[in-house]
Structure formats: structure tokens, C-alpha cells
Enzyme design. Structure first.
Site, PDB file in Angstrom:
ATOM      1  N   LYS A  22      57.262  88.949 -32.665  1.00  0.00           N
ATOM      2  CA  LYS A  22      58.634  89.438 -32.547  1.00  0.00           C
ATOM      3  C   LYS A  22      58.803  90.888 -33.017  1.00  0.00           C
ATOM      4  O   LYS A  22      59.720  91.587 -32.560  1.00  0.00           O
ATOM      5  CB  LYS A  22      59.577  88.537 -33.333  1.00  0.00           C
TER       6      LYS A  22
ATOM      7  N   SER B  77      51.346  82.685 -30.991  1.00  0.00           N
ATOM      8  CA  SER B  77      52.433  83.657 -31.121  1.00  0.00           C
ATOM      9  C   SER B  77      52.921  83.894 -32.544  1.00  0.00           C
ATOM     10  O   SER B  77      53.536  84.925 -32.813  1.00  0.00           O
ATOM     11  CB  SER B  77      53.616  83.227 -30.247  1.00  0.00           C
TER      12      SER B  77
END
Length: 402
Positions: free
Chosen positions: A51, A302
Site C-alpha cells: 500500500k 501482498s
């Protein structure tokens, strides 16, 4: 719609500010599934997830006026940390709205990066609405996924994968709101159209599947899932057309499959990842295990931001699912030596006793008997069956709970 040049510009913008995370080969997974498996370890990124890429790209492009008033975001945790960290680098105040169920560790980490955390709403949609209210007061809203500059920042992952493994044939990517999958898919397909992009989503929140079936983003019910980082009830308006064009397939994984994948990566590769980060591995080990995925496969890990108490429960659940943790209740005479004989028998059967508890007070028990609760470490399903048979052959009354 963004282009490859936007992603390349984002890569230059982020140079020296983020970690170029490693792409590592997994001998174990490759041997298990008959394809060369590589892991893109974005769990090692600053703030613990991908992110930061999108948040930093967005904040780097803010006009001076926005830098003065500050930014606001909504997130279950990883985007929150990315925005807080990126804003701190730029000297900008950051407010982050997080759903009520957001991970405690992610809340604390966001505050540690300098962000002001507000808890609001039962899902990300409600948190987003609150953040947009705050944006009306003059703050600049940083969307977690549905923003071209966010998507471009996430797409830099695709450029790194292609540079490190130009022979890649298939990549499995987590899908929540779609920012990561859209950016990476666009980057990879623009350079190598033959690459297969398979999105993976938690079965409890199948927003991408619903969008693909209806031809537009539609909301789905919110459900608590181990993959909280992709617990998004509606796909983005800007991510949807990119995924429609570039996503080759989408698969769903269950909670038990996600738990098993977290344990698999931790045990076999010593990789700590959160539920959302483990969904590509969950798909490989279950729904895609018999699919032809080519010769070189990338799993995009991720993020690694998982609460330690939750990790403990996940490991326990994973051990139970894989039949390496067997829980049983055994009735035996309440007399000297009975417990010793039972534990000796279990030791001879190769079971490791992790926990033992006595119950003499059960109203359903004869006064001469006692009930023993045991948690046993085993080698797997066959060993569990052997232990049950050993106990039965010895005359013990067993209530199996696997």
C-alpha cells in the site's frame, strides 16, 4: 484509464523511497505443485505491505495547498499505514478512518507512523463515507484503491516482477478493491500480453466476482474474514474496467484454505504474511492445484501485517485442518496409574502431548471415572487414524474431535 507510462513515471517518483522487494524461488512449493514457483515478498515492504507504493505516489503529486491542510483516508489497516508513513515523509498531517473491527496492531502501527486514527463503521464502505465527510472540511481524500495515481503506484510491483523474471507465465494476485490487481495487471500485460493474470478473493466477500457477473461494480454483504486486507464490499469504479480488460480469471478461497496457506508459508518458507497476503498460496494449494499454470508462476505476497494473537489462532486452526493437531476426550478409571498408562501408550504411538486437562466433575461421568482432554501433535491424517485405533484397541472410550 492509466497507461504504462503512468506506472513507469510512478516508479521513477518512488525510487529510493521504497524497498525494491525480492522475488524469491520456492523449491518446496515448486516440488509440491510441479511448476517453478516464485514469491514476490511485498510483506517486506516498509509499513509491511504494498500500500505504501500507491499512497506515496499520490502524496508526492499533491499540490501545495493540500499539503498545508492535510490528508484523510479510510482503511482496514495497510492503506492507513501507507498514508500515515507517506504523509510523515512529506510533513503532512494525516487522519485515517478505520472500521470498528480493524486489527489492533494495524491501528497502533498507523498511530506510530504519525497518523490520527478514527474508528468508524462496520465495514470499509462506511469508513470511506466518513472519510469523505471529513474531506468536505478541507482535507484531501486519499482513496485506498479507486484512484489513478494509487493504481499507478501499485503497478510498480508489476514492473519489478517483469524485470526480475521476464519469463513469468502466470501471476496470482489478491483482489480487494482492485487497485493492486489493476495496476500490476496493466503493467504486466502492457509489456508481455501473454502473461496470465489470475485474481484471488476471499469467498466471504466476493465483490470482484459479483462485478464480473453483473458487468459493473455492485456491493456484496460484508463478512468478517481472515483476509481483512481485501475485505472490500464493492469493486472500484476505476479499477473495474482495467480488471475486465486484463484479468484472465478470478478464483475464490475459503477461510480454512487461507489459514492453511498462512501456516504453509510460515512453516515451509519462514514467511510471515497476513490473510490477504496468503490468498495466492491458498489458491495454488486448492482451487488451482490441478490447473495448468505454465512453467513459471509468481505468487504476490501482498502484506505481512497480522496480529500476533490472531496468528496463534490461525496456526492452531491450520494444524487442525491439516490433521497435525488432534484433540480427543478419553474416559478412563479414576485410579492410580491410569493416566500414566494412557500417556505412555500415546508416547509409544508417537503422539506429542501439547495439552492435557482432567475433568472429574462431569455430571454425565460415573463416580469411578474421569475424563481427560488431550491436544496431540501428530504427523498427519494417517497418524491420527493410527492413534485412534491404538486407543480403541487398548479399550479406551474415545470421543474424537479433529
Amino acid at each position: 484509464m492509466i497507461s504504462l507510462s503512468d506506472i513507469q513515471a510512478a516508479q521513477e517518483r518512488l525510487s529510493g523511497l521504497i524497498i525494491r522487494t525480492p522475488l524469491v524461488f520456492s523449491q518446496t512449493l515448486s516440488r509440491m505443485y510441479g511448476v517453478r514457483v516464485f514469491l514476490k515478498l511485498e510483506n517486506l515492504q516498509t509499513t509491511g505491505s504494498f500500500k505504501l507504493r500507491g499512497s506515496l505516489n499520490k502524496i508526492k503529486l499533491l499540490p501545495n495547498a493540500s499539503r498545508t491542510t492535510g490528508v484523510v483516508a479510510a482503511s482496514a489497516g495497510n492503506h492507513a499505514q501507507g498514508v500515515a508513513y507517506a504523509a510523515s515523509l512529506a510533513g503532512i498531517p494525516a487522519t485515517v478512518v478505520m472500521p470498528q473491527w480493524a486489527s489492533l496492531s494495524k491501528q497502533l502501527a498507523t498511530e506510530g507512523y504519525g497518523g490520527l486514527v478514527l474508528r468508524h463503521g462496520q465495514d470499509l464502505t462506511e469508513a470511506l463515507a466518513k472519510a469523505q465527510e471529513l474531506a468536505d472540511t478541507g482535507l484531501t481524500f486519499i482513496h485506498p484503491y479507486d484512484d489513478p495515481q494509487i493504481i499507478a503506484g501499485q503497478g510498480t510491483l508489476g514492473l519489478e516482477i517483469m524485470a526480475d523474471l521476464p519469463e513469468v507465465e502466470t501471476i496470482l494476485i489478491p483482489v480487494g478493491g482492485g487497485g493492486l490487481a489493476a495496476g500490476v495487471a496493466l503493467a504486466l500485460k502492457s509489456i508481455k500480453p501473454s502473461v496470465r493474470i489470475i485474481g484471488v478473493q476471499a469467498r466471504l466477500t466476493p465483490s470482484a466476482q459479483a462485478a464480473r457477473e453483473t458487468g459493473r461494480p455492485v456491493p456484496v454483504p460484508s463478512s468478517a474474514t481472515l483476509a481483512d486486507g481485501i475485505n472490500v464490499t464493492c469493486l472500484g469504479q476505476q479499477t473495474f474496467p482495467i480488471l475486465q480488460e486484463y484479468l484472465d480469471d478470478l478464483v475464490l478461497v475459503s477461510e480454512s484454505e487461507i489459514a492453511d496457506a498462512v501456516l504453509l508459508l510460515l512453516e515451509k518458507k519462514k514467511i510471515l504474511c497476513e490473510g490477504a497476503g496468503a490468498v495466492p498460496a491458498a489458491a495454488l494449494t486448492q482451487v488451482l492445484k490441478d490447473r495448468n499454470l505454465g512453467r513459471r508462476l509468481v505468487l504476490l505476497i501482498s502484506g505481512g501485517n497480522i496480529d500476533i494473537p490472531l496468528l496463534e489462532r490461525v496456526v492452531q486452526r491450520g494444524l487442525i485442518n491439516s490433521h497435525r493437531l488432534l484433540t480427543v476426550r478419553v474416559i478412563l478409571p479414576d485410579s492410580p496409574g491410569s493416566l500414566g498408562r494412557l500417556t505412555t501408550l500415546l508416547g509409544q504411538a508417537g503422539a506429542n502431548i501439547l495439552h492435557l486437562d482432567h475433568d472429574r466433575l462431569g455430571l454425565d461421568l460415573p463416580l469411578k471415572d474421569t475424563r481427560v482432554y488431550l491436544a496431540l501433535e501428530t504427523k498427519g491424517p494417517q497418524h491420527c487414524q493410527e492413534i485412534r485405533e491404538t486407543l480403541a484397541d487398548a479399550g479406551y472410550l474415545v470421543d474424537n474431535r479433529v
